[in-house]
Design a protein around this motif. Sequence first.
Motif, PDB file in Angstrom:
ATOM      1  N   VAL A  44       0.918  -1.139  -0.099  1.00 28.18           N
ATOM      2  CA  VAL A  44       0.044   0.141   0.115  1.00 28.18           C
ATOM      3  C   VAL A  44       0.753   1.327  -0.052  1.00 28.18           C
ATOM      4  CG1 VAL A  44      -1.754   1.470   1.420  1.00 28.18           C
ATOM      5  CG2 VAL A  44      -2.018  -1.176   1.093  1.00 28.18           C
ATOM      6  N   SER A  95      -5.513   2.866  -8.007  1.00 24.76           N
ATOM      7  CA  SER A  95      -5.594   2.015  -6.827  1.00 24.76           C
ATOM      8  C   SER A  95      -5.938   2.754  -5.473  1.00 24.76           C
ATOM      9  CB  SER A  95      -4.579   1.138  -7.031  1.00 24.76           C
ATOM     10  OG  SER A  95      -3.163   1.547  -6.516  1.00 24.76           O
ATOM     11  N   VAL A  96      -5.043   3.590  -5.470  1.00 24.73           N
ATOM     12  CA  VAL A  96      -5.411   4.723  -4.145  1.00 24.73           C
ATOM     13  C   VAL A  96      -6.870   5.060  -4.127  1.00 24.73           C
ATOM     14  CG1 VAL A  96      -4.706   6.851  -3.086  1.00 24.73           C
ATOM     15  CG2 VAL A  96      -2.850   5.054  -4.008  1.00 24.73           C
ATOM     16  N   LEU A 126      -8.886   2.432  -3.066  1.00 20.43           N
ATOM     17  CA  LEU A 126      -8.628   2.220  -1.320  1.00 20.43           C
ATOM     18  C   LEU A 126      -9.414   3.313  -0.728  1.00 20.43           C
ATOM     19  CD1 LEU A 126      -7.143   0.726   0.713  1.00 20.43           C
ATOM     20  CD2 LEU A 126      -5.513   2.332   0.439  1.00 20.43           C
TER      21      LEU A 126
END
Length: 294
Positions: free
Chosen positions: A27, A272-273, A276
């Motif tokens: 992450v 992707s962040v 999230l």
Amino acid sequence: MKTKKWTPYLLILPYAILFITFIAVPVLIAILLSFTDFNAVQMPRWIGLTNYVNLFTQDTVFMRNVLPNTIVYSVIVGPVGYILAFVLAWLLSQLQRMPRTLLALVIYSPSMTSGVAMSVIWRAIFLGEHRGVLNAALISMGVITEPIAWLNSPDYLMPIVILIAIWSNMGLGFLTMLAGLLNVDQELYEAAAIDGIRNRFQEAVYITIPSMKPQMLFSAVMTVVGAFQGGGIGVALTGSNPTPQYAAQMVANHIDDYGLIRYEMGYAAAVSVVLLLLIYVFYALAKKLFTEKD
């Protein structure tokens, strides 16, 4: 004395190592890469917020298709699957042990195989030819005269993906809720009957649900995470990424498209962040709804 002090830390050490290695570090790397231009070959080049600016201002596919598709998919699959899991678990909790066990296995069995794998069966059902199961049935009944290309039509593809997702992803939440229902103290129901509760609906509202909030929170979190990570079903059904006319394109597919096909790793990391953050927002909402106030 010192041994007892360190024992809890030693017990959680394997989990901590796995968590740091496979969750925390990736992450952190993804967040750092999201601020770079990285093609997986050359060294990353720092570009600041450019990826995020491009994502929300220039990526029309993301704003018009991917993000709305993901939200619609998650809002439908999450709550509907969650409610259906609770209803089925509640119905099974009223049965004797043997039929309850058999029916629980039947309901959970689709979740033992991934939705992507099960898409092979569903693809045969929705095949856009005369030999497709659904087309053959509708033609034989006279409902349609020509086969419908179910998986190539933007009008049908997303509903089909949602249907498969609800059917295949319900198992874990269902088992969690069933376990919670079977562990509710039966004396509470007896006391409630004395206090004036007269039907099963009142029992569910005033006793069952408040008594199993931890299980419901876990199920809600798993449902949210699973819903937002969806995307493989549409690709498996259509055999292409992106899906036809981006009809079932999700954030996860967008990440695969830019990361694994175009090798724009920095941009894929930015997407992707964002995913999230979406998961965290809905997780916080679920936690607020099901966490005990006291």
